[in-house]
Scaffold this active site. Sequence first.
Site, PDB file in Angstrom:
ATOM      1  N   TYR A   1       0.800  -0.984   0.120  1.00  0.00           N
ATOM      2  CA  TYR A   1       0.023  -0.001  -0.006  1.00  0.00           C
ATOM      3  C   TYR A   1       0.895   1.263   0.033  1.00  0.00           C
ATOM      4  CZ  TYR A   1      -3.846  -3.103   0.906  1.00  0.00           C
ATOM      5  OH  TYR A   1      -4.966  -4.159   0.542  1.00  0.00           O
TER       6      TYR A   1
ATOM      7  N   LYS B   1      -1.091 -30.623   2.593  1.00  0.00           N
ATOM      8  CA  LYS B   1      -2.707 -30.425   2.923  1.00  0.00           C
ATOM      9  C   LYS B   1      -2.925 -30.980   4.178  1.00  0.00           C
ATOM     10  CE  LYS B   1      -3.675 -28.727  -1.124  1.00  0.00           C
ATOM     11  NZ  LYS B   1      -4.235 -27.656  -1.583  1.00  0.00           N
TER      12      LYS B   1
END
Length: 667
Positions: free
Chosen positions: A175, A431
């Site tokens: 940002y 996973k």
Amino acid sequence: MKNNYPHVFSTLSLRGMTMRNRVAMMPMGSDFAGHDGQLSDEHIKYYELRARGGAGLIIVENICVKYPEGSNGTTQLRIDKDCYIPRLFALTEACHRHGACMGIQINHAGASAMASRIGMQPVSASTLPSKSGGDIPRPLSKEELKSIAKDYGAAARRAVNAGFDLIEVHAGHSYLISQFLSPTMNDRTDEFGGCAKNRARFCRMVIDEVRKAIGPRVPISLRLSVDELVEGGNSVDDCLEYLEYLNDEVDLFDTSSGLNPSIQYQIDANYLEDGWRSYMAKAVRDKFGKPTIAIGNIRNPQVAEDILARGDADLIGMGRGLIADPDWCNKARYGDVRDIRKCISCNVGCVGNRIGGNKPLRCTINPDLINGESYKKTAVKKPCHVVVVGAGTAGLEAACTAAEVGCNVTLLEKKDSIGGLSVEISKIPAKKRLADFPAYLKRRASKLKNLKILTGVDATLDVIKEQNPHLVVNATGSVPLLPPIEGLHENLKNEEACVYSILDMIDQIDSYPEDMTGKKVVVIGGGAVGLDVVEFFAPRGADTAIVEMLPMIGNGLDASSTASMKECMEKHQVRQMTNTALMKVNPHSFLVKYDGKEEELHFDYGFVCLGMKANAPIWDAIAEGFEGTDTEIINIGDSVRARRIIDGTDAGRHLVLNTLERLGYLD
């Protein structure tokens, strides 16, 4: 009462604010705001639920200080005018009543804004875009920077008027302030570019304006990308250097990481360990002796306790963990940690919905972010027997939901164990967190005396009818999609061939050597399933190729998973073949076709991962068998259409509740 996590549940004071514990909810965009940037009712309920759940500090998602120039979303909150104060006050008032302290993150998007959304050219430190393919911004003048710094100050003053206890200045994640701090986005040659002091000058101006606006008793938090994890970006040491010019008015350092090109380290990829970023918090804390927030896939209370006990940080930042379970704090302190619905770091509903999808925040494992478990206050007003067929995550959610509102539920599962495909997929190392969801559902089910689970049962129509159900929920899941391609089915069943499906791979997951240098692996299918295979074999040194019929690999993946996938394939030199069709499967090679030309791809291991398809073997029999009766039947999850866990979980909760209400069982 015994406190198993004394560091987590100790108080912390910063200037005029005292937190009841060391858990801070991180600022995460929600897309709950109205088109005008106004705080919505959903916002208030969402944050209030986490305050009631025990969070010590809630930092509200980034809010725009200058509109439209500084806006970074389609429905971002705004605080650039006084008219936004009343609704923000309603939020802080609601959360304060539950004992939470309230912070808010003020922000200007700079070059991370999109010209198509804000109606103008984005602004930045220089003309360097914040990401590949991003709009080219225009550099801000010194006078403009002074004006924007005052915008931050005005926003902070409004926030304090609205009842916020802490102001966080966002100086990370690509940002505007980050665009000055990072050498990757700042090539200025004036007093705002070049050395660390110059690059920190704009941030210094903002902090000074904020302090002047809010006075001496309100703490300021500074969010940073301490380690940018991109080529040419700031390292931890670089960050420590520029912080020397920012330190004195900052009370709390919120130590994050990553920029837009390394978003998988900003929004943690699923393979990153719990608390992996704590080294950043420790580095800042050790140098400046000020409180820091450690974040990064922290889901287990013991991990949080250990980070604090080691002195790495003073606060634990949780984002997705509190999306998944608003009651994380209360369960960790007063309950049983096995009841925590732990985030599985899938990034589907939280990242995938918002970034790129422009849809409101959702969660794969928590089907109601706004109302939580308020449905449990409802009860059936007449007897209702529900039969659920299939004990995967969709079926378990449906069975638990129905039982929790008072139905008598029978859950039928053909296998000897419950949990479905999630349990199988979680055997892939990257996973492994996925296993936490079926484990949570199993424990939730085990505490429901009106829920009976029968495993090893082939749920035929006769077996279901014997239960005399009022409602039948079919949740039989999905199976690998294996189209009629020449040689495919024959070679999958051929022990002499080296052709496998994803389930075959999982069955053999422990047999693959850690070092597969010199082995050739070819994966057909560039979706999520195929990428799981690539990300397993490529880091082991296998010569890996992936084939996809579409023009791109990873179509539909969230931004974090996409960045992680690209990093893996570039690092391990995975051959990527798009717009390429599988023509024939041989025992040790695939014949593929691209742009009219055929190529034979030889392999030691060939995987066909073309996705999944609905598996509903008894649906037609159920539909016909109960036609003309008072028994209602519904089909949910992958047995309707192979999708994602989030879709099955949502249907298991809401479709079941809506059906019970429609049939007159609920008030």
